[in-house]
Design an enzyme around this catalytic site. Sequence first.
Site, PDB file in Angstrom:
ATOM      1  CB  CYS A  79      -1.808  34.157  41.640  1.00 44.87           C
ATOM      2  SG  CYS A  79      -0.788  33.937  43.088  1.00 44.87           S
ATOM      3  CD  GLU A 107      -2.236  30.635  38.978  1.00 43.25           C
ATOM      4  OE1 GLU A 107      -2.633  31.719  39.451  1.00 43.25           O
ATOM      5  OE2 GLU A 107      -1.836  29.703  39.682  1.00 43.25           O
TER       6      GLU A 107
END
Length: 857
Positions: A433, A435
């Site tokens: 997502c 990170e």
Amino acid sequence: MLEKGFSQPTERVKRLRQVIIDAVPQVESDRARLITESYKETEGLTNILRRAKAVEKIFNELPVTIREDELVVGSMTKAPRSTGLCPEFSYEWVEAEFDTMATRLADPFVIPEETKKELHEIFKYWKGKTTSEFADSLMSTEAKDCIANGIFTVGNYFYGGVGHVNVDYEKIIKKGFRGVLEETVKAMNEMDESEPEAIKKMQFYKAVIISYNAAINFAHRYAKKAEELANVETNPQRKQELLRIAENCKRVPEYGARDFWEACQAFWFVQIMVQIESNGHSVSPGRFDQYMYPSYKADTTITKEFAQELVDCIWVKLNDTNKARDEVSAQAFAGYQAFQNLCVGGQDSEGFDATNDVSYMCMEAVAHVALPAPSFSVRVHQNSPYEFLLRACEVSRLGYGVPAFYNDEVIVLNLVSRGVKIEDARDYSIIGCVEPQAGHRTEGWHDAAFFNIAKVLEITLNNGRCNGKQLGPKTGELTDMKSIDDIFVAYQKQMEHFVKYLAEADNCVDYAHMERGNLPFMSAMVDDCIKRGKSAQSGGAIYNFTGPQAFGVADSGDSLYAIYKNVFEDKKISLADLKEALEKNFGFTDSLIPGCGCNTQTVSAKVGEMNESEIYEAVKKILASTGSINVDELESKLNGECLVTNDCGCGSQETTGKFRTIQKILDNTDSFGNDNELCDEFAIRAAKIYCDEVDKYVNPRGGVFQAGIYPVSANVLFGKDVGALPDGRLAHAPLADGVSPRQGKDTNGPTAAANSVAKLPHGQASNGTLYNQKFSPQAVSGEKGLKNFVSIVRSYFDHKGAHVQFNVVDRNTLIEAQKNPQDHKDLLVRVAGYSAHFVTLAKEVQDDIINRTEHTM
């Protein structure tokens, strides 16, 4: 002209794209059958050699599929957009959903009857042998209680492989798998065999050699298949394409790529082989433009148009990968996502701008393919070309929810603060997502858990009780609190308690993968696993982290501020009345709330879905219970849940009216997201207490825990576990997503909202933060709108925000798509750290997206 627009995709790309759109995802049994057969044959070997032999069998025997029109080949399944299974991690949930997986609300998969029968027999072998069972055996009762009560979940790695990795694609494109084998043999020969660790190192090196020889054969099987198809192909153009595909697969990824087409094919083989070895998602291509550009620049024979078509073909293939999850996880990850994050732009290791031609080709591919994958990201720094930002915002205006924007000035320093070398930090890529990690050097364990800080606040307000059970420590009854500081002290003690069990649960799963889930093929492409003679799961990576993410930050901050403002400062509400109002859900009841147990009739339909007579009947029920109706209140519910006051007689109308008054006071209190310094401070404090606790822990791989604040779509799912809150939120409603303000509460415009979000501890939440904004298409149209769009991004990043992403879509379009999904199959939206087809999402997730604030400039 600032607006350049986008060219049209080729007819081939259009046809390939349509195959993905029309595909009906299925569960296939081949991988599960092959790994089970292998494990039955290798009972006496060490775990890592058993894994290697299993990978060998899968690469040698998994069906080879070349689809019509493909220029880049290699598939994990026979049918498009389907999935294999990995029973070595978990299997019980699959069998439990045999008869419901095809009809469930989120991410349904068809399982043919013959496949069910075969899988039923396969699963018998795995009883007591999975990583999930081993992790469960290590976990304390207290940690399991936390999971059962919705405080956190470690389901990602509990049920599946680790994933969340970026491997060294550049090494394979340059040197091929032969280069990995040579590096492994060299390390094996240089090993000091007198050291005790040499015994385990030798097992790892043997596993790598077995895996990579099989991987070479996997590509050669595709070469043979392409030749077979070419021999019977009557179309001269397609015949030549197949012969060239065969030549490519004979060459790569065994050896280094000689041109751009071979580089594309080498990349794709690596991408699917990592996911065939393990079903861990978020296997992210990372800085695609950086490792692909040298092959493009050196290829003197390729045209720009054909190179673009190859990139477009990769974009389509990224949508062919899929993963089945259990029903609960499917709701949290709704949208058939594999979370393959592909990143462009940013800096090189020396800090200079790294934008190149392939960066822009990737943006063109987004426009051409218009599918959910990859999760496309752009890195922005102070010296990013203005044209790059304009083009990225122009892509965002297409309304597909990409790209996500990342701020190098914040993220590079975040990584350095966690011990990453500056040159490695500058080479970061985005995983899953949102990170960040040092590319191909990290075993990051991102998404290691979802942690519900709003639930912790609810437990705090109930003196450690959860669902009638004393789950947390006794930190004082709410009615005995003398100041907001007393509540913060209790909140911190509860957070300390529950984060301790979060870390325990994560480390139990970590140990399970270290014991049973080693991945030698993937590990050999992560530095320094070969040098250290260890898999990434055993600590072979240079950088090791565990990253649990929180959600409910705005809900917690707004709730604490509402108590401070209305109870302690303005004294509008007593703690006793607040406590009772929360317990009674402000006098409302719906189908999710247990209530008092009587047979109260409630209305829980969407008013927008009711006809005139149904609305009239709903209004009559309200009138029957209260004798009056607030028209403003009814209008405010026209696009929300039509909840009615509890008319069961368990409480008087007077009491119900008092609860409604309390709810209105709380709901009208200032909220996070409007650049209000005092209000924002409460959200900052709530987030920091979580981050401070996470920072205390280390993992079995020699690394540290680092907090993240992003939800995927779990803010909707886990909102169901949270009762009414002091911010006026009703029980079981969705929580705020990521670091975003609560839906509809950021009323002072996009700049004020961004200023509030930028104040949160993004530096400490180094596992990633997620900020969603939504604009109407009219707000960013034309050259003026495009310039303003760039300014919004720049302003947020100047205030030290780390990440932002946008939905550019009209609310009415979303509502229409919800009503008539068959007419909107192509509609893409940004859910959280990923995009998905809107019509494939569960209705609750759709509602959450619809209800986000729609900004104008």
